[in-house]
Design a protein around this motif. Structure first.
Motif, PDB file in Angstrom:
ATOM      1  N   VAL A 592      42.209  45.365  30.833  1.00  0.00           N
ATOM      2  CA  VAL A 592      42.118  45.379  32.270  1.00  0.00           C
ATOM      3  C   VAL A 592      40.679  46.037  32.464  1.00  0.00           C
ATOM      4  O   VAL A 592      40.748  47.018  31.872  1.00  0.00           O
ATOM      5  CB  VAL A 592      43.063  46.376  32.690  1.00  0.00           C
ATOM      6  CG1 VAL A 592      42.747  46.790  33.981  1.00  0.00           C
ATOM      7  CG2 VAL A 592      44.526  45.893  32.473  1.00  0.00           C
ATOM      8  N   ILE A 593      39.644  45.189  32.966  1.00  0.00           N
ATOM      9  CA  ILE A 593      38.548  45.540  33.022  1.00  0.00           C
ATOM     10  C   ILE A 593      38.099  45.397  34.555  1.00  0.00           C
ATOM     11  O   ILE A 593      37.947  44.498  35.101  1.00  0.00           O
ATOM     12  CB  ILE A 593      37.713  44.369  32.360  1.00  0.00           C
ATOM     13  CG1 ILE A 593      38.061  44.132  30.761  1.00  0.00           C
ATOM     14  CG2 ILE A 593      36.022  44.877  32.487  1.00  0.00           C
ATOM     15  CD1 ILE A 593      37.801  45.535  30.079  1.00  0.00           C
ATOM     16  N   PRO A 594      37.638  46.703  35.066  1.00  0.00           N
ATOM     17  CA  PRO A 594      37.045  46.917  36.464  1.00  0.00           C
ATOM     18  C   PRO A 594      35.607  46.221  36.598  1.00  0.00           C
ATOM     19  O   PRO A 594      35.072  45.931  35.543  1.00  0.00           O
ATOM     20  CB  PRO A 594      37.155  48.259  36.777  1.00  0.00           C
ATOM     21  CG  PRO A 594      36.765  48.866  35.390  1.00  0.00           C
ATOM     22  CD  PRO A 594      37.748  48.072  34.374  1.00  0.00           C
ATOM     23  N   LEU A 595      35.566  45.648  37.818  1.00  0.00           N
ATOM     24  CA  LEU A 595      34.328  44.892  38.171  1.00  0.00           C
ATOM     25  C   LEU A 595      33.225  46.122  38.307  1.00  0.00           C
ATOM     26  O   LEU A 595      33.300  46.848  39.025  1.00  0.00           O
ATOM     27  CB  LEU A 595      34.307  44.104  39.393  1.00  0.00           C
ATOM     28  CG  LEU A 595      33.148  43.130  39.567  1.00  0.00           C
ATOM     29  CD1 LEU A 595      33.199  41.954  38.448  1.00  0.00           C
ATOM     30  CD2 LEU A 595      33.453  42.631  40.924  1.00  0.00           C
ATOM     31  N   PRO A 596      32.254  45.858  37.093  1.00  0.00           N
ATOM     32  CA  PRO A 596      31.099  47.193  37.295  1.00  0.00           C
ATOM     33  C   PRO A 596      29.966  46.731  38.413  1.00  0.00           C
ATOM     34  O   PRO A 596      30.049  45.667  38.922  1.00  0.00           O
ATOM     35  CB  PRO A 596      30.709  47.192  35.834  1.00  0.00           C
ATOM     36  CG  PRO A 596      30.717  45.567  35.422  1.00  0.00           C
ATOM     37  CD  PRO A 596      31.823  45.004  36.109  1.00  0.00           C
ATOM     38  N   LYS A 597      29.355  47.945  38.832  1.00  0.00           N
ATOM     39  CA  LYS A 597      28.266  47.458  39.647  1.00  0.00           C
ATOM     40  C   LYS A 597      26.900  46.973  38.670  1.00  0.00           C
ATOM     41  O   LYS A 597      26.960  47.414  37.657  1.00  0.00           O
ATOM     42  CB  LYS A 597      27.892  48.786  40.398  1.00  0.00           C
ATOM     43  CG  LYS A 597      28.860  49.149  41.470  1.00  0.00           C
ATOM     44  CD  LYS A 597      28.401  50.334  42.260  1.00  0.00           C
ATOM     45  CE  LYS A 597      29.286  50.423  43.426  1.00  0.00           C
ATOM     46  NZ  LYS A 597      28.953  51.631  44.456  1.00  0.00           N
ATOM     47  N   VAL A 598      26.242  46.031  39.284  1.00  0.00           N
ATOM     48  CA  VAL A 598      25.042  45.347  38.526  1.00  0.00           C
ATOM     49  C   VAL A 598      23.793  45.607  39.418  1.00  0.00           C
ATOM     50  O   VAL A 598      23.695  45.552  40.509  1.00  0.00           O
ATOM     51  CB  VAL A 598      25.528  43.870  38.301  1.00  0.00           C
ATOM     52  CG1 VAL A 598      24.289  43.360  37.581  1.00  0.00           C
ATOM     53  CG2 VAL A 598      26.716  43.914  37.499  1.00  0.00           C
ATOM     54  N   GLY A 599      22.788  46.004  38.534  1.00  0.00           N
ATOM     55  CA  GLY A 599      21.523  46.271  39.150  1.00  0.00           C
ATOM     56  C   GLY A 599      20.595  45.400  38.439  1.00  0.00           C
ATOM     57  O   GLY A 599      20.720  45.122  37.296  1.00  0.00           O
ATOM     58  N   VAL A 600      19.302  45.450  38.920  1.00  0.00           N
ATOM     59  CA  VAL A 600      18.167  44.753  38.355  1.00  0.00           C
ATOM     60  C   VAL A 600      17.128  45.766  38.376  1.00  0.00           C
ATOM     61  O   VAL A 600      16.879  46.641  39.109  1.00  0.00           O
ATOM     62  CB  VAL A 600      17.561  43.584  39.074  1.00  0.00           C
ATOM     63  CG1 VAL A 600      16.143  43.231  38.975  1.00  0.00           C
ATOM     64  CG2 VAL A 600      18.554  42.351  39.025  1.00  0.00           C
ATOM     65  N   MET A 601      16.043  45.695  37.076  1.00  0.00           N
ATOM     66  CA  MET A 601      14.990  46.781  36.997  1.00  0.00           C
ATOM     67  C   MET A 601      13.900  46.080  37.505  1.00  0.00           C
ATOM     68  O   MET A 601      13.483  44.891  37.288  1.00  0.00           O
ATOM     69  CB  MET A 601      14.756  46.909  35.410  1.00  0.00           C
ATOM     70  CG  MET A 601      15.649  48.199  35.007  1.00  0.00           C
ATOM     71  SD  MET A 601      14.880  48.985  33.390  1.00  0.00           S
ATOM     72  CE  MET A 601      13.931  49.984  34.143  1.00  0.00           C
TER      73      MET A 601
END
Length: 755
Positions: A592-601
């Motif tokens: 069961v994997i929650p959707l993570p927040k994703v960012g860009v450097m």
């Protein structure tokens, strides 16, 4: 000619002191150019006078006595113009001045070239000849090239002379050597040289604690190497021809030669420890070989160094333990590494000084994270002479003081007390939220890269982890860590801060971060294969890491994933696809994997101009100012020669940051800054004015950054930003912001005046 230049430079670099170095120069130049006179004049402190320091051809009694102002005579003309002067008949020139004590009226032809190091006029190299003639272009080119290459060696030799030998009182107190600020703060302690094992040139001076034991250790090392060479010879019989096997007999004979054995033993009995005694004996032996015109004999210098390294390895069998470091260790090295830093117990490490590197080097960043003052890029540092010396490190101004006087020590100790009072006064503030005076809360996160960073980050009052450098666990292993290993590391970080956010940056190697088991060798590594480029080319590595991150987040909601070095929308698309693939695989495996927040450097110029487009496709942006400044200004942040050009308050940097912030906000996404700029109090004001949503800093800076945020309103920060955006000089911008800090009652964060 190139071969001659190289040999002269090597000889000068190996000289024990300035007098010896200058003697080598004048002797070798006179010999190679077949001229009558070669002389060196050096500038005295302040650069107002020139003094004859060495000569072959002029009256020897005039050395050290003849001096002139910087604008006097032909030598002064060379220094004044900072360019060569080539005259057929020097006495005819209106600037010619005769010094009777030199006896130079016999000489007509004159060629002088300036010796310049780091924009500082060190002196003038002069050649003269009795006959009237203009020196040809080959002579001029040779001297210009030689002077340029010798400048650093002469500067280094000057410092060696000023520092003196350990067994003799240093001739100068409060000797100041300037480098680049690496980590703020001041430290007083004892020098400990970090050197590369089996490298003769890096061996430091050190006194022998027990002369007889040092001599015995040296003789035992000699016998061990002789036995080793005899064993190698026996193994190679039947493999090599008999005449080739004689080479090993020659090596054994070298180990018994008077110059090597007696030269080393004499130095040990004079008080040196065995490694530095061996080093100096080898330098003397090899210099004799290198002076020989016979190519075969001159190559024997290489053989001497090779067998000496074998002896040195035997002498270095003892590895320095924690108890061998003084209570207040100032770690000094040619190029201090993270592992050398880690060898010193944290409770004994007081400061760091490195000949190479800059304030943006990883060792400097690590020192800042540890709260240890550091000075980097001290290019002329006589490292080998600093073992056991009392040293003051001024990380604010990038200076160190050797042999400090009691008065100077008292001033620095007073400054340390003031710093301690400031740090203690801010401890309570660190646990408070960072809210501007007009009510805007700005989360302040911590940067980290090891599990050992977690506890200090929590205690520091950090609002989460804004940048977890996942490459660190990769760098301290001898292989790629597996999915299970990685997942355990990431899980502990996430659990420790839950529900506060933890931003895991995906593997960012290449550039100045190498993996020993995955070497990337390139001519221009910072513009090469690094960051997301490597992981996209190796999906097997990338997917393993992404799966480990996602698995670690099961049952938690605080995972943020950050992609480094993104320069195009295509790279982002490919990275997101791999992230989705990793999650799909885990879902198929019943995780069961929650959707993570994703960012860009945002750390390359293209990402600045794509900020809005990138932000529309992810949840947040994070600016890595260390790399962004380097790429915008075309300045290698690890190159001490151009370090003064690396300036985060350069107008181009400010405009780029403002553009990126606007782009993120137009897309309705938050933007943070996680580079060293976020820890600089003056820069924090501008970041507030740009409405940067969060900052991420090293733990040691966290309370100070919170103090700045709580002392300004967004409105006041915007006013200052507007002023700065019209200014063109980074120094003027810095002065304006420092004045604003003082007016806001934060003068303790601004170091004014010299100690």
């Amino acid at each position: 000619m190139l071969h001659v230049l190289r040999r002269i430079v090597l000889e000068v670099s190996a000289a024990d002191n300035l007098t010896s170095a200058l003697g080598i120069i004048v002797r070798r130049v006179r010999q190679e150019l077949d001229i009558d006179v070669c002389s060196v004049y050096l500038s005295e402190p302040g650069g107002q006078r020139l003094l004859l320091m060495a000569s072959e051809g002029l009256n020897p009694d005039s050395i050290g006595l003849v001096e002139m102002s910087a604008g006097e005579g032909l030598v002064g003309l060379v220094a004044e113009r900072a360019e060569p002067v080539n005259l057929e008949n020097a006495p005819d020139h209106p600037r010619f001045k005769y010094f009777p004590e030199t006896g130079e009226e016999r000489y007509h032809a004159f060629l002088g070239v300036p010796i310049i190091h780091n924009r500082r006029m060190l002196g003038v190299l002069v050649v003269q000849q009795r006959e009237r003639r203009r020196f040809d272009d080959e002579h001029v080119a040779f001297l210009i090239t030689l002077a340029a290459q010798l400048a650093g060696a002469i500067s280094h030799a000057e410092l060696i002379g000023e520092v003196g030998h350990r067994r003799e009182p240093a001739p100068q107190k409060n000797l100041q050597i300037t480098g680049i600020p690496g980590a703020a703060g001041v430290a007083v302690g004892q020098g400990v040289v970090a050197y590369v094992l089996a490298d003769l040139d890096s061996v430091p001076d050190r006194d022998a604690e027990h002369v007889q034991e040092e001599e015995q250790a040296f003789r035992e090392a000699l016998r061990a190497v002789q036995d080793e060479l005899n064993e190698i010879k026996r193994r190679m019989e039947g493999v090599l021809p008999a005449e080739e096997l004689l080479l090993f007999d020659a090596y054994v004979m070298m180990l018994g030669s008077d110059s090597l054995v007696n030269g080393t033993v004499d130095r040990i009995r004079a008080g040196s420890w065995a490694p530095s005694a061996l080093r100096d004996a080898v330098r003397e032996s090899t210099r004799a070989f290198e002076d020989m015109d016979d190519p075969y004999l001159s190559e024997r210098a290489t053989d001497v160094r090779d067998i000496a390294r074998r002896v040195l390895m035997r002498l270095q069998s003892h590895v320095r333990g924690p108890e061998d470091f003084p209570e207040r260790t100032i770690l000094v090295g040619e190029d201090v590494t993270a592992t050398q830093l880690a060898e010193v117990p944290t409770d004994r490490l007081a400061g760091v000084v490195s000949s190479k590197g800059t304030g943006s080097s990883h060792v400097a960043i690590l020192a800042r994270a540890m709260g240890v003052p550091a000075v980097m890029g001290v290019s002329d540092l006589p490292v080998g002479r600093l073992e056991g010396r009392e040293i003051v490190v001024d990380g604010y101004r990038g200076s160190l003081y050797i042999q400090p006087s009691p008065e100077l020590l008292e001033q620095f100790k007073h400054l340390q007390e003031e710093e301690q009072e400031l740090a203690e006064g801010l401890q309570a503030l660190a646990q408070e939220p960072a809210i501007t005076q007009d009510g805007c809360e700005v989360p302040v996160y911590a940067n980290g890269g090891l599990l050992a960073d977690i506890a200090p980050s929590i205690q520091s009052g950090a609002d989460g982890i804004g940048l977890y450098r996942t490459e660190v666990p990769f760098m301290i292993r001898d292989r790629f860590p597996g999915e299970e290993e990685q997942s355990e590391i990431y899980r502990e970080a996430l659990m420790s801060f839950n529900p506060r956010p933890v931003t895991l940056r995906t593997l960012d190697v290449g550039g100045d971060k190498a993996l020993p088991y995955f070497p990337v060798v390139e001519d221009n590594p910072f513009l090469g294969w690094r960051g997301i480029r490597i992981t996209l080319d190796h999906p097997e590595i990338f997917l393993t890491q992404l799966r480990a991150m996602l698995r670690a987040s099961q049952g938690l909601t605080n995972l943020h994933i950050l992609f480094p070095m993104i320069s195009s929308l295509g790279e982002l698309k490919d990275a997101l696809q791999l992230l989705q693939r990793a999650r799909d695989e885990l879902l198929d495996e019943q995780h069961v994997i929650p959707l993570p927040k994703v960012g860009v450097m945002v750390e390359v110029p293209s990402a600045v101009y794509l900020a809005e487009a990138l932000a529309r496709r992810v949840d947040f942006l994070s600016v890595g100012t260390n790399d962004l400044v380097q790429y915008l200004l075309a300045v290698d942040r690890n190159n001490a020669r151009v370090a003064d050009l690396y300036n985060a308050l350069h107008p181009a940097v400010l405009h780029a940051l403002a553009h990126a912030a606007r782009g993120a906000h137009q897309a309705g996404k938050p933007i943070s800054v996680c580079g060293e700029m976020a820890a600089d109090p003056a820069s924090v004001i501008l970041l507030l004015g740009m409405e940067i949503d969060a900052l991420s800093v090293n733990v040691a800076s966290l309370s100070r950054v919170k103090w700045v945020i709580r002392s300004f309103s967004r409105a006041r920060a915007r006013e200052l930003l507007t002023q700065c955006m019209t200014m063109e000089d980074p120094a003027a911008i810095r002065a304006l912001l420092n004045n604003a800090l003082v007016q806001a009652g934060l003068g303790g964060l601004v170091r004014a005046g010299k100690v």
